[in-house]
Design an enzyme around this catalytic site. Structure first.
Site, mmCIF file in Angstrom:
data_model
loop_
_atom_site.group_PDB
_atom_site.id
_atom_site.type_symbol
_atom_site.label_atom_id
_atom_site.label_comp_id
_atom_site.label_asym_id
_atom_site.label_seq_id
_atom_site.Cartn_x
_atom_site.Cartn_y
_atom_site.Cartn_z
ATOM 1 N N CYS A 1 -48.877 -32.073 -20.090
ATOM 2 C CA CYS A 1 -48.627 -30.690 -20.758
ATOM 3 C C CYS A 1 -49.560 -29.865 -21.056
ATOM 4 C CB CYS A 1 -47.310 -30.844 -21.874
ATOM 5 S SG CYS A 1 -48.211 -32.029 -23.008
ATOM 6 N N ARG B 1 -45.427 -40.854 -26.317
ATOM 7 C CA ARG B 1 -46.211 -41.667 -27.106
ATOM 8 C C ARG B 1 -47.121 -42.760 -26.536
ATOM 9 N NH1 ARG B 1 -45.059 -40.044 -32.268
ATOM 10 N NH2 ARG B 1 -43.290 -38.559 -32.191
ATOM 11 N N ALA B 2 -46.501 -43.163 -25.411
ATOM 12 C CA ALA B 2 -47.172 -44.558 -24.862
ATOM 13 C C ALA B 2 -48.228 -44.193 -23.938
ATOM 14 C CB ALA B 2 -45.890 -45.078 -23.948
#
Length: 314
Positions: free
Chosen positions: A129, A166-167
């Site tokens: 992103c 998050r991973a």
């Protein structure tokens, strides 16, 4: 002419937003199936309500769905690790794979920058992103100046970062940094992501700093503004927060860099952006999801048009 059939692997935030975006906005693609791993996921439940074929058995289950017959485009919205397996499974099946993870198995693609150069690749990687938001700006500066160094900081609302994001923090940093250099054409790059826990959640904001060998401020400003308008054609909430900023360093007053680097003489270009989401699935502050899904859809539609796979342009 009929639309081209597409499927999504991943029923989380990104996969669900992409599904809704295709159904609402695409004149070329028809979403027919979604695969996940959690049978209770909101994405799979929504897909079922929309009449899609669904499975919670991942890509293996997707291949067994009758709706998968005739699919030409598959979007992967899972994780970098899972994508490597999906790439192996789908390779050689006359399918265009659009990778929304930071796996970087296929070439990096920024639709406004290097779509044509990669139109023949079976697997297209949408970077991250932060990459989709900032690399167009680095490339715009590179179009008119030599960029010695580019640094980007992507700040997103913590609530818009699901478990997949998050991973993949490490992969985000590495993938975005590499793309700043290979797609943005900066000699050196650096990427940072910030998960902002503020309440109420803040809109996605991005900062781009470029050190470049140029004194033509007007050419740089025009190139950046032109690029912003191009991105806005498929991400309407993409915009400059303020005018492009410049700081000039001269022989008499250079920028002192850490040893052993020589002092820098030239321009520091600073661009401040924000990305407001279309709120198709998550709130408008989740511009990080919107720019990823919008860029992936744009890339897929470009491929459909380039390869003449059909679709309606009405």
């Amino acid at each position: 002419m009929p639309k081209v059939k597409a499927a999504i692997i991943g029923s989380g935030n990104i996969g669900t937003d992409l599904m809704i975006k295709i159904k609402r906005n695409s004149r070329l693609l028809e979403i027919v199936a979604m695969a996940g791993v959690d049978p209770e996921s909101d994405g799979l439940q929504r897909a079922h309500k929309h009449g899609l074929g669904i499975t919670h058995e991942g890509i293996e289950g997707l291949l067994r769905l009758p709706e998968f017959e005739g699919v030409k485009v598959v979007f992967d919205a899972t994780s970098a690790g899972a994508h490597r397996h999906h790439d192996e499974v789908l390779k050689g099946k006359d399918i265009q794979l659009i990778d929304l993870t930071p796996a970087a198995v296929g070439p990096f693609v920024i639709p406004t920058v290097n779509m044509k150069e990669n139109q023949d690749s079976y697997n297209l990687n949408m970077v991250t992103c932060g990459g989709q938001a900032t690399i167009p700006i680095v490339a715009a500066v590179s179009d008119v100046a030599v960029v010695e160094y580019a640094e980007i900081i992507a700040s997103i609302a913590s609530k818009s970062a699901g478990p997949g994001t998050r991973a993949n923090i490490d992969e985000f940093t590495e993938t975005t940094t590499h793309a700043i250099e290979s797609v943005g054409r900066a000699k050196r790059g650096k990427a940072t992501i910030i998960l902002n826990p503020a309440e109420p959640p803040l809109i996605m904001r991005d900062t781009v700093h470029c050190l470049c060998r140029s004194t033509n401020k007007e050419a740089i400003r025009e190139s950046v503004e032109r690029m912003v308008k191009e991105v806005q054609t498929f991400v309407p909430g993409y915009r400059l927060k303020q005018d492009v900023q410049f700081q000039e360093f001269t022989e008499e007053s250079p920028l002192r860099l850490p040893a052993p680097q020589a002092p820098f003489v030239g321009l520091q270009v600073s661009v401040f952006l924000e990305v407001e989401g279309a709120a198709h699935y998550l709130p408008a502050y989740a511009g990080n999801l919107d720019i990823m899904t919008s860029a992936a859809l744009k890339a897929a539609e470009n491929i459909v048009a380039i390869r003449g796979w059909g679709g309606s342009n009405d």
